[in-house]
Design a protein around this motif. Structure first.
Motif, PDB file in Angstrom:
ATOM      1  N   THR A 301       0.876  -1.059   0.048  1.00 52.57           N
ATOM      2  CA  THR A 301      -0.003   0.095  -0.065  1.00 52.57           C
ATOM      3  C   THR A 301       0.910   1.206   0.048  1.00 52.57           C
ATOM      4  O   THR A 301       0.616   2.359  -0.849  1.00 52.57           O
ATOM      5  CB  THR A 301      -0.958  -0.113   1.370  1.00 52.57           C
ATOM      6  N   LEU A 302       1.983   1.196   0.839  1.00 60.90           N
ATOM      7  CA  LEU A 302       2.808   2.480   0.838  1.00 60.90           C
ATOM      8  C   LEU A 302       3.377   2.671  -0.524  1.00 60.90           C
ATOM      9  O   LEU A 302       3.585   3.805  -0.958  1.00 60.90           O
ATOM     10  CB  LEU A 302       3.930   2.116   1.718  1.00 60.90           C
ATOM     11  N   ARG A 303       3.896   1.473  -1.110  1.00 59.00           N
ATOM     12  CA  ARG A 303       4.230   1.455  -2.510  1.00 59.00           C
ATOM     13  C   ARG A 303       3.315   2.231  -3.639  1.00 59.00           C
ATOM     14  O   ARG A 303       3.663   3.235  -4.238  1.00 59.00           O
ATOM     15  CB  ARG A 303       4.807   0.262  -3.019  1.00 59.00           C
ATOM     16  N   ASP A 304       2.183   1.690  -3.587  1.00 64.26           N
ATOM     17  CA  ASP A 304       1.023   2.118  -4.404  1.00 64.26           C
ATOM     18  C   ASP A 304       0.548   3.280  -4.456  1.00 64.26           C
ATOM     19  O   ASP A 304       0.166   4.117  -5.299  1.00 64.26           O
ATOM     20  CB  ASP A 304      -0.184   0.914  -4.375  1.00 64.26           C
ATOM     21  N   ILE A 305       0.554   3.912  -3.174  1.00 61.19           N
ATOM     22  CA  ILE A 305      -0.166   5.343  -2.741  1.00 61.19           C
ATOM     23  C   ILE A 305       0.968   6.235  -2.628  1.00 61.19           C
ATOM     24  O   ILE A 305       0.468   7.533  -2.544  1.00 61.19           O
ATOM     25  CB  ILE A 305      -1.069   5.567  -1.748  1.00 61.19           C
ATOM     26  N   GLY A 306       2.348   5.677  -2.978  1.00 62.98           N
ATOM     27  CA  GLY A 306       3.367   6.982  -2.640  1.00 62.98           C
ATOM     28  C   GLY A 306       3.091   7.458  -1.193  1.00 62.98           C
ATOM     29  O   GLY A 306       3.328   8.662  -0.844  1.00 62.98           O
ATOM     30  N   GLY A 307       3.215   6.577  -0.158  1.00 64.90           N
ATOM     31  CA  GLY A 307       2.920   7.093   1.244  1.00 64.90           C
ATOM     32  C   GLY A 307       4.166   7.863   1.660  1.00 64.90           C
ATOM     33  O   GLY A 307       3.898   8.607   2.593  1.00 64.90           O
ATOM     34  N   VAL A 308       5.441   7.791   1.308  1.00 61.87           N
ATOM     35  CA  VAL A 308       6.436   8.533   1.875  1.00 61.87           C
ATOM     36  C   VAL A 308       6.140   9.889   1.527  1.00 61.87           C
ATOM     37  O   VAL A 308       6.272  10.693   2.385  1.00 61.87           O
ATOM     38  CB  VAL A 308       7.819   8.086   1.331  1.00 61.87           C
ATOM     39  N   ALA A 309       5.761  10.061   0.163  1.00 62.46           N
ATOM     40  CA  ALA A 309       5.628  11.324  -0.280  1.00 62.46           C
ATOM     41  C   ALA A 309       4.304  12.105   0.607  1.00 62.46           C
ATOM     42  O   ALA A 309       4.320  13.113   0.814  1.00 62.46           O
ATOM     43  CB  ALA A 309       5.294  11.642  -1.875  1.00 62.46           C
ATOM     44  N   LEU A 310       3.526  11.184   0.768  1.00 64.26           N
ATOM     45  CA  LEU A 310       2.388  11.690   1.530  1.00 64.26           C
ATOM     46  C   LEU A 310       2.714  12.182   2.778  1.00 64.26           C
ATOM     47  O   LEU A 310       2.105  13.322   3.554  1.00 64.26           O
ATOM     48  CB  LEU A 310       1.164  10.578   1.706  1.00 64.26           C
ATOM     49  N   MET A 311       3.484  11.581   3.613  1.00 70.95           N
ATOM     50  CA  MET A 311       3.893  11.850   5.132  1.00 70.95           C
ATOM     51  C   MET A 311       4.696  13.014   5.221  1.00 70.95           C
ATOM     52  O   MET A 311       4.718  13.907   5.981  1.00 70.95           O
ATOM     53  CB  MET A 311       4.489  10.382   5.840  1.00 70.95           C
ATOM     54  N   GLU A 312       5.684  13.249   3.981  1.00 72.52           N
ATOM     55  CA  GLU A 312       6.590  14.240   4.073  1.00 72.52           C
ATOM     56  C   GLU A 312       5.793  15.650   3.725  1.00 72.52           C
ATOM     57  O   GLU A 312       6.060  16.668   4.350  1.00 72.52           O
ATOM     58  CB  GLU A 312       7.466  14.096   2.713  1.00 72.52           C
TER      59      GLU A 312
END
Length: 407
Positions: A301-312
């Motif tokens: 899910t983190l990979r598919d939604i771009g989770g790192v960028a969302l958190m940043e």
């Protein structure tokens, strides 16, 4: 009496001290609830029914938001089939394959349950590979709660720390000097991807320091171990030092790996595969299938939604808002660490008096953060959630100004 107070009173009769470890609310400051009954997205509900915007994410494990549907569906499906069995489920192989595919450093994976398991396991592999005993570790760095690394010496002996040699974080000369003191007996250099010692401003790793540790480990034949328990899955899905171009021999992961479900892992390079096979490291619940299903769903899910960028994005919005508020209310603050894993301290507040008051005021405004430990953002924190949190922090700054005056 509040429900929380009643539960504390009952707990004190049957648990030493009522509560222990880093979740002990007595250590956090006045007003912090000890007991919680629910969470959804980026909100938590305490035992007395008060809701908070959650800026601690259960001290790091929750990375997609509480009760994320994809993760909970994966767990429910696995529980329906079986969890604690006579051996791991097929998801054991699937998760290992996913991690090797996702993490450029990883040629293999070993699983466990907690961050302490992973850091200890990594050092065991390093010692098995090198036949050496000493470990270089940054002064004040937190690597878990086993006797070799616990912050409290109670119940431990000096011998359990005898093989640790300390260096100063971001000081390559200090690490070189520590290696020299070991006289050729260094099995591993362990390091966090950024300095996140409690009660202190955080410090990002300098690229020269990271590259220097890699070169030092190579020169002396030691394993470089990155303890990515706190930063992993928030800073870079490939490992937190990928952006610096530095890869360790061993990574230790846990916390956010399964969005709150208990699992940890060590990833390693091919040259350490043989030594890793020789260590005996296990646990009754280490190979439970449900947490592995949760981890697989979380990483995908983190990979598919771009989770790192969302958190940043969320962390940057929070940081900018806090900076504007502090200036408007006349306070000088330091905001340190990665945007996804922030902390705010007040200039000259050595006793944390201002920080404790402000954090408690935030709590009364429905914003759960912490006065002396770094915070955590999740992919569930939307712009609207951050704006709601900033309403609470602004009111807390106003209370702080009334109590202490501006700087």
């Amino acid at each position: 009496m509040s429900i929380d107070a009643n539960l504390r009173e009952r707990a004190a009769r049957v648990v030493p001290g009522g509560m222990y470890g880093h979740l002990n609310a007595a250590l956090h400051g006045p007003g912090y609830p000890q007991f919680f009954v629910g969470g959804q997205g980026c909100r938590q509900l305490d035992a007395d029914g008060r809701e908070y915007i959650d800026l601690m994410c259960s001290w790091g494990p929750v990375v997609l938001g509480h009760r994320h549907p994809a993760v909970e569906a994966a767990v429910a499906a696995q529980l329906a089939a079986g969890d604690c069995l006579n051996g791991p489920g097929p998801v054991y192989v699937e998760l290992a394959e996913l991690m090797v595919e996702t993490i450029p450093q990883a040629d293999w994976v070993m699983f466990s349950k907690n961050g302490t398991d992973a850091t200890t396991q990594a050092l065991m592999v390093a010692r098995a590979a090198t036949g050496r005993t000493k470990v270089l570790m940054a002064h004040g760095s937190y690597h878990g709660a086993d006797p070799w690394c616990t912050p409290s010496p109670s119940g431990t002996t000096p011998n359990e720390r005898a093989d640790l040699i300390e260096y100063a974080y971001n000081d390559l000369a200090s690490a070189e000097e520590a290696a020299a003191r070991a006289e050729g007996d260094v099995a591993a250099i362990i390091v966090t991807p950024f300095k996140h010692d409690s009660f202190e401003d955080q410090e990002l790793a300098a690229a020269e320091f990271a590259r220097g540790l890699r070169a030092l480990a190579d020169r002396i034949g030691a394993a470089l171990v990155i303890d990515d328990v706190r930063g992993g899955w928030r800073l870079d899905l490939g490992g937190s030092w990928e952006t610096l171009g530095v890869r360790p021999d061993l990574y230790a992961f846990s916390k956010a790996m399964a969005n709150g479900h208990p699992i940890a892992a060590v990833t390693g390079v091919d040259s350490l595969r043989g030594p890793a096979q020789t260590i005996y490291s296990t646990g009754s619940f280490w190979f439970n299938a449900a947490p592995m299903a949760a981890a697989k769903a979380t990483i995908e899910t983190l990979r598919d939604i771009g989770g790192v960028a969302l958190m940043e994005r969320a962390g940057t919005r929070l940081r900018e808002g806090l900076a504007a508020q502090a200036a408007a209310h006349g306070f000088v603050v330091n905001q340190t660490g990665p945007a996804q894993i922030p902390w705010l301290s007040f200039e000259g507040d050595a006793t944390l008096e201002k920080g404790m008051f402000w954090s408690a005021a935030c709590l009364r405004e429905g914003v759960y953060l912490h006065p002396w430990h770094n915070w955590f953002l999740s992919a569930a924190h939307t712009d609207a959630d951050i704006d709601r949190a900033l309403q609470g922090t602004d009111a807390a700054f106003a209370r702080l100004r009334t109590e202490f005056g501006a700087d």
